[in-house]
Design a protein around this motif. Sequence first.
Motif, PDB file in Angstrom:
ATOM      1  N   PHE A  50       0.846  -1.186   0.000  1.00  0.00           N
ATOM      2  CA  PHE A  50       0.000   0.000   0.000  1.00  0.00           C
ATOM      3  C   PHE A  50       0.882   1.236   0.000  1.00  0.00           C
ATOM      4  O   PHE A  50       2.086   1.164   0.269  1.00  0.00           O
ATOM      5  N   THR A  51       0.273   2.354  -0.308  1.00  0.00           N
ATOM      6  CA  THR A  51       0.987   3.627  -0.276  1.00  0.00           C
ATOM      7  C   THR A  51       0.854   4.220   1.111  1.00  0.00           C
ATOM      8  O   THR A  51      -0.231   4.629   1.523  1.00  0.00           O
ATOM      9  N   MET A  52       1.958   4.260   1.820  1.00  0.00           N
ATOM     10  CA  MET A  52       1.968   4.718   3.206  1.00  0.00           C
ATOM     11  C   MET A  52       2.363   6.184   3.259  1.00  0.00           C
ATOM     12  O   MET A  52       3.251   6.631   2.532  1.00  0.00           O
ATOM     13  N   GLY A  53       1.702   6.945   4.116  1.00  0.00           N
ATOM     14  CA  GLY A  53       2.052   8.344   4.290  1.00  0.00           C
ATOM     15  C   GLY A  53       0.959   9.275   3.817  1.00  0.00           C
ATOM     16  O   GLY A  53      -0.116   8.855   3.380  1.00  0.00           O
ATOM     17  N   LYS A  54       1.225  10.584   3.898  1.00  0.00           N
ATOM     18  CA  LYS A  54       0.262  11.616   3.508  1.00  0.00           C
ATOM     19  C   LYS A  54       0.160  11.695   1.990  1.00  0.00           C
ATOM     20  O   LYS A  54       1.116  12.072   1.315  1.00  0.00           O
ATOM     21  N   GLN A  55      -1.018  11.338   1.467  1.00  0.00           N
ATOM     22  CA  GLN A  55      -1.211  11.410   0.025  1.00  0.00           C
ATOM     23  C   GLN A  55      -1.833  12.729  -0.401  1.00  0.00           C
ATOM     24  O   GLN A  55      -1.878  13.056  -1.587  1.00  0.00           O
ATOM     25  N   ASN A  56      -2.348  13.489   0.571  1.00  0.00           N
ATOM     26  CA  ASN A  56      -2.887  14.803   0.288  1.00  0.00           C
ATOM     27  C   ASN A  56      -2.004  15.858   0.940  1.00  0.00           C
ATOM     28  O   ASN A  56      -0.863  15.595   1.298  1.00  0.00           O
ATOM     29  N   GLU A  57      -2.535  17.037   1.143  1.00  0.00           N
ATOM     30  CA  GLU A  57      -1.758  18.118   1.722  1.00  0.00           C
ATOM     31  C   GLU A  57      -1.372  17.798   3.163  1.00  0.00           C
ATOM     32  O   GLU A  57      -2.198  17.333   3.949  1.00  0.00           O
ATOM     33  N   LEU A  63       6.204  17.172   7.569  1.00  0.00           N
ATOM     34  CA  LEU A  63       7.159  16.620   6.596  1.00  0.00           C
ATOM     35  C   LEU A  63       7.794  15.313   7.083  1.00  0.00           C
ATOM     36  O   LEU A  63       8.933  14.998   6.732  1.00  0.00           O
ATOM     37  N   ASN A  64       7.071  14.573   7.912  1.00  0.00           N
ATOM     38  CA  ASN A  64       7.612  13.310   8.444  1.00  0.00           C
ATOM     39  C   ASN A  64       6.844  12.103   7.931  1.00  0.00           C
ATOM     40  O   ASN A  64       7.030  10.995   8.432  1.00  0.00           O
ATOM     41  N   THR A  65       5.962  12.315   6.927  1.00  0.00           N
ATOM     42  CA  THR A  65       5.181  11.208   6.375  1.00  0.00           C
ATOM     43  C   THR A  65       5.179  11.239   4.850  1.00  0.00           C
ATOM     44  O   THR A  65       4.111  11.312   4.229  1.00  0.00           O
ATOM     45  N   PRO A  66       6.347  11.216   4.227  1.00  0.00           N
ATOM     46  CA  PRO A  66       6.353  11.200   2.756  1.00  0.00           C
ATOM     47  C   PRO A  66       5.766   9.891   2.236  1.00  0.00           C
ATOM     48  O   PRO A  66       5.886   8.845   2.869  1.00  0.00           O
ATOM     49  N   THR A  67       5.100   9.954   1.104  1.00  0.00           N
ATOM     50  CA  THR A  67       4.481   8.746   0.554  1.00  0.00           C
ATOM     51  C   THR A  67       5.543   7.789   0.024  1.00  0.00           C
ATOM     52  O   THR A  67       6.536   8.190  -0.564  1.00  0.00           O
ATOM     53  N   ARG A  68       5.286   6.511   0.251  1.00  0.00           N
ATOM     54  CA  ARG A  68       6.148   5.466  -0.284  1.00  0.00           C
ATOM     55  C   ARG A  68       5.370   4.165  -0.273  1.00  0.00           C
ATOM     56  O   ARG A  68       4.436   3.970   0.514  1.00  0.00           O
TER      57      ARG A  68
END
Length: 452
Positions: A50-57, A63-68
Amino acid sequence: MKKISLYILLALLVYSCGSNDQGELVGVKSKSKWHSEKPLGMVLIPGGSFTMGKQNEDIAGALNTPTRTVTVRPFYMDETEITNAEYKKFVYWVRDSIVRTQLALFSELMSDDTNKVLENYQFKNVDTANMSPYQKYMMNSYGSLGDVNSPLQGRALNWEEDLVWNPEEFPDEYYAEVMDSMYVPIENSFDGKRILDTKKLKYRFAWLDAEAAARSKGERKNFIKYEVVEVYPDTTVWVKDFNYSYNDPMHQEYFYHQAYNEYPVVGVTWNQAKAFCSWRTKYKNDFLKTKKHATTVPSFRLATEAEWEYAARGGLDYATYPWGGPYTTSDRGCFLANFKPSRGDYAVDGALYTMEAKSFFPNDYGLYNMAGNVSEWTNTAYIESSYYIGSTMNPNVEMSKNHRKVIRGGSWKDVAYFLQVSTRDYEYADSARSYIGFRTVQDYLGTNINEK
């Protein structure tokens, strides 16, 4: 002729008893067929990516949850937060174990003719006549059947004799003396009530730091960790978390009164949650050891941060909340979680504080309250850069010296931002809060998730 045929048949039988694989490599056969058993109250979370992290604003600008893209393996997870009733089972087990140990040890100090009451609580006698060779060797070599450093020394407690808790019904003075040691001193009592000294309810457990052992050289004993944890929740959190607020009823009744049995336990530190996981594993495996050919279960534990987010999403890609989103109400205007909406109107969602652990609608994996109600401890240490340095397969950045532990899901006192499945927060491991609870997970062994 018949005798010759009989001899040939017997010879074939003897030969076949040794092996029937005809010299081929067939692998070791198990004594019994194994299949994964779903623990009571848990649901199976299928492994996947799955894509983990903030996918929206990133509203908070953390800045500690980049998508990956992250992959996790299958696991079982509690469908609800651990409730007061479930945690009480742990507390009562620890309490009763301590009392029974004290009664058994006290009975050893007295002669057989002195007291007949305490004899009923003695350690279970070792049946020397029916001892196995291994047991005889242990007794002769170590004087014990188990841990020589334990007060039990491998002996079993007698759980068949009921404990008497009503002081007016104590069977004799010796029994009263032992029970008196479990209460707070008489000068701290009032209204004629003796209150249990909860600080004496300590659970001792050991665990192996397998990761450190795998990365280092040394003897196994160097990586065995022993911990002693006070297990009773901190019921004062309701008062301490909110200054100038009348929270005495919650302080006095929330964990104690049966009215709150099905509510999530709070006031539990990260260390206490870990101790509960250890006890739950022991409790199940001790039962399985009484069954012939039974296989022990994998350890119960706290979820990693990645496992928690994957489970909270319920299989929905790019979801803001466990139900999808982006709103916190249904199309009929009903709130979908217990949190602080409408700029602090706590009661508008139907609850002033916590609610029953099984409330609102579950997500598509069958998990309740993965957003709101209480925040939940995870097994991951909080560092701002963990998304950058963590593995993409079963990530878990755990640092023993980092006492900040990730909590997820938001709680009854949080705004909607903290309910989002990708929002990160933390609390210190030795801190207890009126808005933090936990749920446990268990590894699923194998990959055939259709086998339940």
